[in-house]
Design a protein around this motif. Sequence first.
Motif, mmCIF file in Angstrom:
data_model
loop_
_atom_site.group_PDB
_atom_site.id
_atom_site.type_symbol
_atom_site.label_atom_id
_atom_site.label_comp_id
_atom_site.label_asym_id
_atom_site.label_seq_id
_atom_site.Cartn_x
_atom_site.Cartn_y
_atom_site.Cartn_z
ATOM 1 N N ALA A 214 -6.806 -7.012 4.442
ATOM 2 C CA ALA A 214 -6.213 -5.690 4.664
ATOM 3 C C ALA A 214 -4.748 -5.800 5.056
ATOM 4 O O ALA A 214 -3.909 -5.041 4.576
ATOM 5 N N MET A 215 -4.414 -6.769 5.898
ATOM 6 C CA MET A 215 -3.024 -6.949 6.298
ATOM 7 C C MET A 215 -2.167 -7.385 5.112
ATOM 8 O O MET A 215 -0.990 -7.040 5.025
ATOM 9 N N LYS A 216 -2.760 -8.093 4.199
ATOM 10 C CA LYS A 216 -2.028 -8.539 3.018
ATOM 11 C C LYS A 216 -1.785 -7.395 2.035
ATOM 12 O O LYS A 216 -0.737 -7.320 1.388
ATOM 13 N N GLN A 217 -2.748 -6.464 1.935
ATOM 14 C CA GLN A 217 -2.694 -5.445 0.894
ATOM 15 C C GLN A 217 -2.135 -4.106 1.347
ATOM 16 O O GLN A 217 -1.648 -3.334 0.535
ATOM 17 N N LYS A 218 -2.246 -3.775 2.636
ATOM 18 C CA LYS A 218 -1.874 -2.433 3.062
ATOM 19 C C LYS A 218 -0.355 -2.280 3.140
ATOM 20 O O LYS A 218 0.374 -3.242 3.380
ATOM 21 N N ASP A 268 -5.768 4.220 -1.741
ATOM 22 C CA ASP A 268 -5.506 4.225 -0.299
ATOM 23 C C ASP A 268 -4.582 3.067 0.069
ATOM 24 O O ASP A 268 -4.918 1.899 -0.155
ATOM 25 N N LEU A 269 -3.438 3.379 0.664
ATOM 26 C CA LEU A 269 -2.480 2.369 1.099
ATOM 27 C C LEU A 269 -2.643 2.007 2.570
ATOM 28 O O LEU A 269 -2.026 1.059 3.044
ATOM 29 N N GLY A 296 -6.057 8.892 -1.931
ATOM 30 C CA GLY A 296 -5.533 7.923 -0.985
ATOM 31 C C GLY A 296 -6.255 8.058 0.337
ATOM 32 O O GLY A 296 -7.440 8.420 0.382
ATOM 33 N N HIS A 297 -5.534 7.837 1.423
ATOM 34 C CA HIS A 297 -6.170 7.841 2.736
ATOM 35 C C HIS A 297 -6.481 9.249 3.228
ATOM 36 O O HIS A 297 -7.282 9.427 4.137
ATOM 37 N N ASP A 298 -5.848 10.257 2.633
ATOM 38 C CA ASP A 298 -6.085 11.627 3.075
ATOM 39 C C ASP A 298 -7.471 12.124 2.689
ATOM 40 O O ASP A 298 -8.007 13.033 3.307
#
Length: 316
Positions: A214-218, A268-269, A296-298
Amino acid sequence: MLRHIQDTIQQLQAYRPELTKMPDHDAFWSQTLQEAKERPLNEQLIEMDYPIKQITAYELTYHGFDETPIQAYYILPKKIEGKLPCLIFFHGYAGHKNSVSHYMKWLIQGYAVIAVDVRGQGKTGDYSKYSSDEMGTWVTKGILIKEEYYYRKVYVDGVRAIDFACSREEIDKDRIAIIGASMGGGIALAVSSLDNRPKLTVADVPNMCDVGLAMKQKFEGSLTVVEKFLHRHPEYIEPVYTTLTYFDNLNNCENITSKTRISVGLKDLVCPPMPIYGVYNRIKAEKSIEVFPFSGHDMAIIDHMDKTIQFVNDNL
């Protein structure tokens, strides 16, 4: 275009990451939960003068991991017939539990509701001391020492909400659901992995999933603050990643026993889809996933709440 989406989903369904658990992972959580059980809940209820007369609403406080008073709502239908199923809600990062009226769609159906303001957010404070706390936000509080880390306390606070629900005579202890989105979704997964009392778990676009990936992709969201912390302190990369393994849902999700529904937005970013699938694919309990290719995240999907209501009604 449809084939492209299908190919993406097939790739996600095939992703099964290796666990990153430290040797003392299970012992750490066993000891943490035992310590929590030994502390009094010290719950307090103050009835609210709320304008919707078909419900009874309380301001609830209880002690979670430590002596921090966790602030919540405890809301009941005015007319109670028999034991009530109970829904426990957790909000997103930097959010709050919203208004009592927000939960009316559940109360009119006969559910009890516990809506929690997460530690340090909403109306809940945080009495804990953190030796590392320079970034001004919760995700890095105590991140160098697993016993101090913010999410250790948050997860236990969530388990203690179940303790409160199970202490109430009007609640059916066999019909408890944990529900949340984003940070709340991550908490829902974590709490259900640490406690086998929930019958149902609903985790929309959950965070703290397969944290390394997740840290790599977000590109947005709370874990980017961890990256900023490590930019300042590259000497702490190893201890930070080690601490995060204890709170990564990847390393606890196989303990989930409740029926679980997860949702994911392929654009989702903040909580990217592959880390979420990494956790979902390792859950052994009965499960399902809602996929929204263009969200996305919304998660601004008109019928998503309708599906959630139907899912809870069918399974609780």
